[in-house]
Every structure is written in structure tokens, then in C-alpha cells.
Design a protein around this motif. Sequence first.
Motif, PDB file in Angstrom:
ATOM      1  N   ALA A   1      52.983  22.200  37.096  1.00  0.00           N
ATOM      2  CA  ALA A   1      53.331  23.349  37.932  1.00  0.00           C
ATOM      3  C   ALA A   1      53.159  24.650  37.160  1.00  0.00           C
ATOM      4  CB  ALA A   1      54.759  23.205  38.441  1.00  0.00           C
ATOM      5  N   ARG A   2      53.527  24.631  35.882  1.00  0.00           N
ATOM      6  CA  ARG A   2      53.379  25.832  35.054  1.00  0.00           C
ATOM      7  C   ARG A   2      51.908  26.212  34.910  1.00  0.00           C
ATOM      8  NH1 ARG A   2      52.797  27.633  29.787  1.00  0.00           N
ATOM      9  NH2 ARG A   2      52.171  25.552  29.096  1.00  0.00           N
ATOM     10  N   GLN A   3      51.041  25.223  34.683  1.00  0.00           N
ATOM     11  CA  GLN A   3      49.611  25.485  34.544  1.00  0.00           C
ATOM     12  C   GLN A   3      49.017  26.034  35.844  1.00  0.00           C
ATOM     13  OE1 GLN A   3      47.809  25.504  31.862  1.00  0.00           O
ATOM     14  NE2 GLN A   3      49.388  24.651  30.493  1.00  0.00           N
ATOM     15  N   ARG A   4      49.459  25.501  36.992  1.00  0.00           N
ATOM     16  CA  ARG A   4      48.968  26.011  38.273  1.00  0.00           C
ATOM     17  C   ARG A   4      49.362  27.471  38.467  1.00  0.00           C
ATOM     18  NH1 ARG A   4      50.589  20.908  40.201  1.00  0.00           N
ATOM     19  NH2 ARG A   4      52.557  21.802  40.965  1.00  0.00           N
ATOM     20  N   LYS A   5      50.606  27.787  38.095  1.00  0.00           N
ATOM     21  CA  LYS A   5      51.068  29.164  38.238  1.00  0.00           C
ATOM     22  C   LYS A   5      50.271  30.111  37.355  1.00  0.00           C
ATOM     23  CE  LYS A   5      55.288  31.951  38.161  1.00  0.00           C
ATOM     24  NZ  LYS A   5      56.759  31.937  37.912  1.00  0.00           N
ATOM     25  N   LEU A   6      49.982  29.686  36.110  1.00  0.00           N
ATOM     26  CA  LEU A   6      49.185  30.521  35.206  1.00  0.00           C
ATOM     27  C   LEU A   6      47.792  30.743  35.759  1.00  0.00           C
ATOM     28  CD1 LEU A   6      50.240  29.070  31.711  1.00  0.00           C
ATOM     29  CD2 LEU A   6      50.891  31.275  32.717  1.00  0.00           C
ATOM     30  N   ARG A   7      47.179  29.720  36.329  1.00  0.00           N
ATOM     31  CA  ARG A   7      45.844  29.858  36.902  1.00  0.00           C
ATOM     32  C   ARG A   7      45.842  30.801  38.098  1.00  0.00           C
ATOM     33  NH1 ARG A   7      41.991  26.437  35.109  1.00  0.00           N
ATOM     34  NH2 ARG A   7      42.638  24.769  33.702  1.00  0.00           N
ATOM     35  N   GLU A   8      46.890  30.672  38.939  1.00  0.00           N
ATOM     36  CA  GLU A   8      46.971  31.559  40.097  1.00  0.00           C
ATOM     37  C   GLU A   8      47.123  33.010  39.660  1.00  0.00           C
ATOM     38  OE1 GLU A   8      50.240  30.022  42.245  1.00  0.00           O
ATOM     39  OE2 GLU A   8      49.164  28.245  42.997  1.00  0.00           O
ATOM     40  N   GLN A   9      47.947  33.241  38.634  1.00  0.00           N
ATOM     41  CA  GLN A   9      48.118  34.617  38.143  1.00  0.00           C
ATOM     42  C   GLN A   9      46.833  35.137  37.524  1.00  0.00           C
ATOM     43  OE1 GLN A   9      51.411  34.170  35.443  1.00  0.00           O
ATOM     44  NE2 GLN A   9      52.983  34.325  37.064  1.00  0.00           N
ATOM     45  N   ALA A  10      46.107  34.258  36.788  1.00  0.00           N
ATOM     46  CA  ALA A  10      44.847  34.688  36.173  1.00  0.00           C
ATOM     47  C   ALA A  10      43.805  34.997  37.237  1.00  0.00           C
ATOM     48  CB  ALA A  10      44.349  33.593  35.227  1.00  0.00           C
ATOM     49  N   GLU A  11      43.734  34.185  38.279  1.00  0.00           N
ATOM     50  CA  GLU A  11      42.772  34.436  39.348  1.00  0.00           C
ATOM     51  C   GLU A  11      43.098  35.741  40.071  1.00  0.00           C
ATOM     52  OE1 GLU A  11      42.982  30.997  41.752  1.00  0.00           O
ATOM     53  OE2 GLU A  11      41.764  29.745  40.401  1.00  0.00           O
ATOM     54  N   ALA A  12      44.407  35.978  40.281  1.00  0.00           N
ATOM     55  CA  ALA A  12      44.789  37.214  40.961  1.00  0.00           C
ATOM     56  C   ALA A  12      44.454  38.440  40.116  1.00  0.00           C
ATOM     57  CB  ALA A  12      46.279  37.190  41.280  1.00  0.00           C
ATOM     58  N   ALA A  13      44.512  38.321  38.784  1.00  0.00           N
ATOM     59  CA  ALA A  13      44.212  39.450  37.896  1.00  0.00           C
ATOM     60  C   ALA A  13      42.736  39.529  37.558  1.00  0.00           C
ATOM     61  CB  ALA A  13      45.035  39.328  36.616  1.00  0.00           C
TER      62      ALA A  13
END
Length: 255
Positions: free
Chosen positions: A225-237
Amino acid sequence: MTTTAQKVPFLAAQNVKDVNKAFLTMRNVALAAIACVLVVSLAFGVLLYQAYQSSNQKVYVASDNGTFSAVATTSSHTSFEARNLVLTFMEKMFEHDQYSFRAKLNAGLPLIEERGGRFLFESFERGQVLQNYVRYGARQTITVDSVKLKMNARPITGEVYIKQIVFIGDQRSQSKPLAAKFALVDTDRSDRNPFGLLITDFDFIPYNPGISQQERDLLRDQEAARQRKLREQAEAAGVPLPQDSGPAPAPSPNR
């Protein structure tokens, strides 16, 4: 006319016939009664057997020393029953003060075999636990971290992990870890031990609770779940995502 001499043989023959008839009647009644008893006994036995098979319940005989199983059955103790036994034992033996010390030991010792109980009692005597309670006005509490059981093993085996905290007045000590291994065997139920299990082979072990498979799965899910959240934040940025580690793809052949 029929003479008296002619009547005597006739009456004798008639009496013999009556006796034979009565004997046959009594024999038939006796045979019928025996047959009824056999049928009833057979039916009762079949019904009793079916009742035991369907209910799979133990029959206990009560005595002054406890209750004893009158029908041999397989052990049906649940993990809840075994865990409650261990929790009760640890609370009775390791959480007390000067006022409850003896009463709790008297309640905890019937839950463990004599050799293990004597070992713990003598260790308390050597450590002057009761004397220190009185001398310093101290008390001791515990928190149970985990109880691990192997219910499929015979006897049942397990480990328990606790932390002890000593209070002297209003001062609280740091928690002290304590761990032990043990086995559980069937015993007679009684007022002093209602669990039907007895602790054996109790011995202290290093405090190393480890991680269960359930805890490993939980940690893995949390990391995913932590890795998914990091990827979502990176994609958004708009930050390029690092490639997953793994074997490098084979180079395409030159043309």
C-alpha cells in the motif's frame, strides 16, 4: 349307564390333558416374554450407540477429587480453552502483591504439574519475592504479548511472551520481558482446574517472539500500500517512476 369304574380313567385322562395344556400355555408365554426382552434390549443398545455417535459428548462421573471421563473419546479442547488456561496461569503466578501472593499461587499451582509448580515456587522462595513485597510495599503486574499454540501436536505445545512491571510506591520500573515454553496434556476437570488441561514441561526461554505468518502478510500488505501511494504521488507530480528491479531483458537481435 356309565359305572364308577368307567369314570375314573376318563377323569384321569382329562386331568392329564389339562396339565399339558397349561404347561404349553405357560411355555409360550415365557418364550414370548424372553423374545420381548431381547427385542427391547437390542433396540435400547442401538439407540444408545446412535446417541453417543451423534452427540460425541463425554460422560463424567463426579467425585470428591473432581470429575472423570466415563467414556473414552478424543480430545476436543479448543485453542480458546488452551489459551485461557495459559493466560490464567501466567496472571496467577506472575502478577501479585504481598496481600494476594499466597492466594494467587494456591490458585495457579493446580494448573501445572507438580514438578513445574515446585520449580516456580522454589524460585520465588530463593528470590524472596514475598519478603520484598512486604519490605518495599511493591506489587507486580504483567502484560501478555502473545500466546503461540500448536494445537495439532500431541501433546499440545506452545510459547508465551509477557512483560513484567514492578511498582514500588508511585515508582514504576521498566518492563522486563519474560518468555516460557510449555506443553498441555489432558487431565480431570475439577473446581481447582476447570480447563481439563494441565501445563507440563514449563521452562523459561529467551524472549524472541518472532513474527507470525499473519503478521508477515500484514506487513507485506502495508508495504504494498505504501508503494502504491508513492507511485500515485509521483505520477501526480510528473516525476518519472523508477523501474522495478529484476532481470534485465535480453537484447534484441541486430538486424
